[in-house]
Write a protein that holds these residues in place. Structure first.
Motif, mmCIF file in Angstrom:
data_model
loop_
_atom_site.group_PDB
_atom_site.id
_atom_site.type_symbol
_atom_site.label_atom_id
_atom_site.label_comp_id
_atom_site.label_asym_id
_atom_site.label_seq_id
_atom_site.Cartn_x
_atom_site.Cartn_y
_atom_site.Cartn_z
ATOM 1 N N ASN A 142 -34.467 -16.785 53.234
ATOM 2 C CA ASN A 142 -34.738 -15.954 52.065
ATOM 3 C C ASN A 142 -35.417 -14.680 52.565
ATOM 4 N N GLN A 144 -35.364 -11.717 50.842
ATOM 5 C CA GLN A 144 -35.521 -10.774 49.738
ATOM 6 C C GLN A 144 -36.882 -10.092 49.794
ATOM 7 N N GLY A 145 -36.878 -8.777 49.944
ATOM 8 C CA GLY A 145 -38.091 -7.985 49.918
ATOM 9 C C GLY A 145 -38.940 -8.044 51.169
ATOM 10 N N ARG A 165 -28.811 -9.116 53.283
ATOM 11 C CA ARG A 165 -29.399 -10.316 52.681
ATOM 12 C C ARG A 165 -30.651 -10.000 51.874
ATOM 13 N N GLY A 166 -30.991 -8.726 51.733
ATOM 14 C CA GLY A 166 -32.076 -8.358 50.835
ATOM 15 C C GLY A 166 -33.372 -7.942 51.470
#
Length: 279
Positions: A142, A144-145, A165-166
């Protein structure tokens, strides 16, 4: 930039022997490798080429009862994309989610993440086990950000996928001008934002902070620079490393433990591994 091409003939030959030779050559500055039916083609910048070191690698080749012969030639600067198109680079799908191909490929398989890499001489098309292992790790994260570092970026394929992928902010660093120039071209080909490319080594990391660090280099550099990576991570930060063999995990883990990292897991492919460490 001119390169030296070294053609190795290994007898008797099995595929893994080319990987062993590539790992040994990476320690003395060789950047790109192409497997052959009876050995390996290896490429090094003309300014880095040292035949005495090459002879030592051949003399110290760690596999017993194996004969290694080599020939070398100067390769003037050329259109490396054309060379890859003619000879080496085919599209590859990794994890059923990511396809990596060059701009000259036609009929490319469809995947969620479509990455265009024109590799020139930079390492990282996804075909080597270490790159594909790291890509599999990125596909499971993960991001994200998060702030991400791609250390020893080569083509920046890992940085590009991290951005897709963010990841909010991605830094890609390599000691080779050829790699940083190629990375910039590949970032533009993929129309991704938020990737900063830097020329240099671990000395650039002072004062930087990342949530996730990706380092696909080689064992000795990872051991030498691990403390600098750790200094950039917060508590709970993640360091993913590849570029070494399964039997190297104990020495990598020992150095990681000394720097406050714990082994979370590893992935293996043809005896190459990628490890995840947490601070």
């Amino acid at each position: 930039m001119n390169y030296i091409e070294v053609s190795f003939t290994i007898s008797p030959f099995e595929e893994y022997m080319g990987d062993v030779m590539a790992a040994e050559l990476a320690e003395i500055g060789y950047e790109s490798f192409v497997p052959g039916e009876q050995g390996l083609l290896a490429y090094v910048q003309e300014s880095v080429f040292d035949e005495d070191k090459l002879k030592q690698v051949v003399c110290d080749f760690p596999l017993e009862q194996v004969s290694v012969q080599y020939e070398w030639q100067l390769i003037p600067q050329k259109d490396w994309n054309e060379e890859w198109e003619k000879n080496f680079f085919e599209p590859i799908v990794i994890g059923n989610e990511c396809v990596i191909h060059s701009s000259f490929h036609k009929d490319v398989p469809k995947a969620k993440y479509d990455i265009v890499i024109d590799p020139k001489m930079a390492f990282g098309t996804g075909h080597h086990e270490t790159t594909s292992l790291m890509i599999e790790e990125i596909l499971s994260m993960n991001l994200q950000g998060k702030k991400v570092l791609d250390m020893g970026c080569g083509t920046s394929v890992l940085a590009i996928l991290a951005a897709m992928r963010g990841a909010a902010d991605v830094t890609a660093i390599d000691i080779d001008t050829w790699c940083t120039e190629n990375s910039q071209e590949n970032v533009e080909l993929n129309h991704v934002q938020g990737i900063k490319i830097m020329l240099g080594g671990a000395e650039l990391l002072q004062g930087m902070h990342f949530d996730v660090i990706l380092a696909n280099i080689n064992r000795n550099i990872l051991l030498a620079d691990m403390q600098r990576y750790v200094d950039c991570l917060p508590e709970g930060g993640e360091l993913y490393m590849s570029g070494f063999y399964k039997e190297d995990i104990p020495v990598i883990e020992a150095e990681a433990n000394r720097n406050g990292l714990l082994l979370d897991h590893y992935r293996e492919k043809n005896n190459w591994v990628a490890v995840k460490m947490k601070k």
